[in-house]
Design a protein around this motif. Sequence first.
Motif, PDB file in Angstrom:
ATOM      1  N   SER A 139     -82.666  89.475 -12.880  1.00 24.82           N
ATOM      2  CA  SER A 139     -81.698  88.446 -12.499  1.00 24.82           C
ATOM      3  C   SER A 139     -80.535  88.427 -13.479  1.00 24.82           C
ATOM      4  O   SER A 139     -80.665  88.834 -14.631  1.00 24.82           O
ATOM      5  CB  SER A 139     -82.369  87.059 -12.489  1.00 24.82           C
ATOM      6  OG  SER A 139     -83.511  87.035 -11.666  1.00 24.82           O
ATOM      7  N   THR A 140     -79.400  87.926 -13.008  1.00 27.96           N
ATOM      8  CA  THR A 140     -78.219  87.754 -13.837  1.00 27.96           C
ATOM      9  C   THR A 140     -77.654  86.356 -13.610  1.00 27.96           C
ATOM     10  O   THR A 140     -77.338  85.978 -12.476  1.00 27.96           O
ATOM     11  CB  THR A 140     -77.136  88.794 -13.502  1.00 27.96           C
ATOM     12  OG1 THR A 140     -77.637  90.102 -13.775  1.00 27.96           O
ATOM     13  CG2 THR A 140     -75.882  88.552 -14.335  1.00 27.96           C
ATOM     14  N   ALA A 142     -84.913  84.230 -19.508  1.00 29.57           N
ATOM     15  CA  ALA A 142     -84.883  85.691 -19.334  1.00 29.57           C
ATOM     16  C   ALA A 142     -86.032  86.352 -20.091  1.00 29.57           C
ATOM     17  O   ALA A 142     -86.690  87.278 -19.577  1.00 29.57           O
ATOM     18  CB  ALA A 142     -83.545  86.238 -19.824  1.00 29.57           C
ATOM     19  N   THR A 177     -72.755  85.899 -19.710  1.00 25.98           N
ATOM     20  CA  THR A 177     -73.698  86.489 -18.759  1.00 25.98           C
ATOM     21  C   THR A 177     -75.012  86.816 -19.457  1.00 25.98           C
ATOM     22  O   THR A 177     -75.016  87.418 -20.536  1.00 25.98           O
ATOM     23  CB  THR A 177     -73.117  87.768 -18.136  1.00 25.98           C
ATOM     24  OG1 THR A 177     -71.887  87.447 -17.489  1.00 25.98           O
ATOM     25  CG2 THR A 177     -74.080  88.360 -17.116  1.00 25.98           C
ATOM     26  N   THR A 237     -78.593  88.720 -18.571  1.00 24.29           N
ATOM     27  CA  THR A 237     -79.230  89.606 -17.596  1.00 24.29           C
ATOM     28  C   THR A 237     -80.613  90.019 -18.090  1.00 24.29           C
ATOM     29  O   THR A 237     -80.783  90.344 -19.267  1.00 24.29           O
ATOM     30  CB  THR A 237     -78.378  90.873 -17.375  1.00 24.29           C
ATOM     31  OG1 THR A 237     -77.066  90.483 -16.944  1.00 24.29           O
ATOM     32  CG2 THR A 237     -78.998  91.787 -16.335  1.00 24.29           C
ATOM     33  N   ASP A 238     -81.584  89.984 -17.196  1.00 28.14           N
ATOM     34  CA  ASP A 238     -82.929  90.440 -17.565  1.00 28.14           C
ATOM     35  C   ASP A 238     -83.403  91.505 -16.581  1.00 28.14           C
ATOM     36  O   ASP A 238     -82.778  91.743 -15.541  1.00 28.14           O
ATOM     37  CB  ASP A 238     -83.912  89.266 -17.610  1.00 28.14           C
ATOM     38  CG  ASP A 238     -84.131  88.608 -16.259  1.00 28.14           C
ATOM     39  OD1 ASP A 238     -84.601  89.292 -15.326  1.00 28.14           O
ATOM     40  OD2 ASP A 238     -83.839  87.395 -16.120  1.00 28.14           O
ATOM     41  N   GLN A 239     -84.526  92.143 -16.928  1.00 27.18           N
ATOM     42  CA  GLN A 239     -85.150  93.150 -16.068  1.00 27.18           C
ATOM     43  C   GLN A 239     -86.510  92.652 -15.600  1.00 27.18           C
ATOM     44  O   GLN A 239     -87.462  93.414 -15.487  1.00 27.18           O
ATOM     45  CB  GLN A 239     -85.301  94.467 -16.840  1.00 27.18           C
ATOM     46  CG  GLN A 239     -83.967  95.044 -17.302  1.00 27.18           C
ATOM     47  CD  GLN A 239     -84.131  96.211 -18.259  1.00 27.18           C
ATOM     48  OE1 GLN A 239     -85.072  96.254 -19.051  1.00 27.18           O
ATOM     49  NE2 GLN A 239     -83.203  97.179 -18.188  1.00 27.18           N
ATOM     50  N   TRP A 244     -77.348  85.965  -9.610  1.00 29.62           N
ATOM     51  CA  TRP A 244     -77.633  87.116  -8.758  1.00 29.62           C
ATOM     52  C   TRP A 244     -79.029  87.576  -9.112  1.00 29.62           C
ATOM     53  O   TRP A 244     -79.411  87.592 -10.286  1.00 29.62           O
ATOM     54  CB  TRP A 244     -76.642  88.247  -9.019  1.00 29.62           C
ATOM     55  CG  TRP A 244     -77.030  89.521  -8.299  1.00 29.62           C
ATOM     56  CD1 TRP A 244     -76.623  89.920  -7.067  1.00 29.62           C
ATOM     57  CD2 TRP A 244     -77.914  90.542  -8.782  1.00 29.62           C
ATOM     58  NE1 TRP A 244     -77.200  91.119  -6.729  1.00 29.62           N
ATOM     59  CE2 TRP A 244     -78.003  91.524  -7.769  1.00 29.62           C
ATOM     60  CE3 TRP A 244     -78.657  90.715  -9.946  1.00 29.62           C
ATOM     61  CZ2 TRP A 244     -78.792  92.671  -7.905  1.00 29.62           C
ATOM     62  CZ3 TRP A 244     -79.442  91.842 -10.088  1.00 29.62           C
ATOM     63  CH2 TRP A 244     -79.497  92.818  -9.079  1.00 29.62           C
ATOM     64  N   SER A 245     -79.814  87.972  -8.112  1.00 25.94           N
ATOM     65  CA  SER A 245     -81.173  88.427  -8.414  1.00 25.94           C
ATOM     66  C   SER A 245     -81.682  89.335  -7.308  1.00 25.94           C
ATOM     67  O   SER A 245     -81.257  89.243  -6.144  1.00 25.94           O
ATOM     68  CB  SER A 245     -82.113  87.230  -8.576  1.00 25.94           C
ATOM     69  OG  SER A 245     -83.376  87.662  -9.040  1.00 25.94           O
ATOM     70  N   THR A 261     -74.552  83.776 -14.732  1.00 24.71           N
ATOM     71  CA  THR A 261     -73.216  83.821 -15.312  1.00 24.71           C
ATOM     72  C   THR A 261     -72.626  82.416 -15.399  1.00 24.71           C
ATOM     73  O   THR A 261     -72.492  81.727 -14.381  1.00 24.71           O
ATOM     74  CB  THR A 261     -72.273  84.718 -14.482  1.00 24.71           C
ATOM     75  OG1 THR A 261     -72.822  86.032 -14.414  1.00 24.71           O
ATOM     76  CG2 THR A 261     -70.889  84.774 -15.121  1.00 24.71           C
TER      77      THR A 261
END
Length: 394
Positions: free
Chosen positions: A363-364, A277, A301, A303-305, A356-357, A366
């Motif tokens: 993207s995330t 990430a 989880t 999560t990134d930006q 998920w992306s 989990t």
Amino acid sequence: MESTWLVLVCLALGLAVGAGFVTLLYAAERHGRQAAEVVNPAVPDGIDQVLDALESAGVVLDPSNNVVKASPGALSLGLVFNRQLVHPELLDLVGRVRRTGETITEDLELARGPFGEASMHFRVRLATLGTRYVLLLADDHTEAFRLDEVRRDFVANISHELKTPIAAVGLLAEALDQAADEPVQVRRFANRLTSESRRLARLTQEIIELSRLQAQEALELPELVSVDAIVADAVDQNRVVAGAANITIAVGKKTRAYVYGDEQLLVMAVNNLVANAVAYSSEGSRVGVGVRRNDGAVEITVTDQGVGIPEADLDRVFERFFRVDQARARNTGGTGLGLAIVKHVVQNHGGDIRVWSQLGHGSTFTIRIPEAPVTDHNSLPTTTALAATGDTTP
């Protein structure tokens, strides 16, 4: 006298006609019985029991190539449909057996069923059964072929990945020798040499870890592990790199959740997700790490930006040596094994991993792992439980 003679003649004619009619009825009945035997021939004694006992898919064919007996395996694998063999390749082999009388063994790649597109690999064996029938046995080797392809790809990828750092180490060593009298060049080449050697060591270690995980030797003695401690350790390992890129790592509230497993492996898995990430995020962005309990499972989880992953690549990101962005992975020192290791760690702990992306939005990932019963970690000493969660107050 004449009337008596006439009566005898009529009687004789009646008997002849009756006998002829009976003969015709018998012939018709015998012909019908023979036709029925051709249309619905009886399977030789014992074949039903033999086919039911075999692990192979089995089919018995009559002289007209009608399927008179098919095992459940032959039906489930799509070899038989409407009492007929589905694949022309199998019918060709049946014809060869009838012509030569010899047993045939061949490897074939066939579609699954009459409407299937996916290919399956079979080893088929055909032989005559008595004078009228042909027996076909088929073993599904699809999984074995897939594993062979995976092994070949793995060896090829390892060779390719190792070749680059090894060649770089050799070239840098030569450059150091030639620049012995130039301190600035020596320092520059030495730094490059150190970087490549670290990359080589990291790749080798990850190959060893992945091999160990695939051998399912990772969880011989599972222990009760604090998920909050796992996350804290993994995040701490990435704070320096994230800080250098002005990336904030935000961690959610503690849950005091526990799982059974190998703490070192779980830390490595979460660390890989956080490191990815950070590596694929732009400067000044944010990476979030959270934990929650959900229906008997613990979810971690990350999560990134960052740049995101194309939808076409989402199913492949957990493959060994697969990289969404080859150039960026090289620049960040990625080996292409990190997500494969995460997947195997999670699977060895009885869990799964989802992604998920969206391109340009991040993207995330989990991780879901079964939660240890509350009664198990409530029995831990208070000081141990608090230390594991990073809390110092009861």
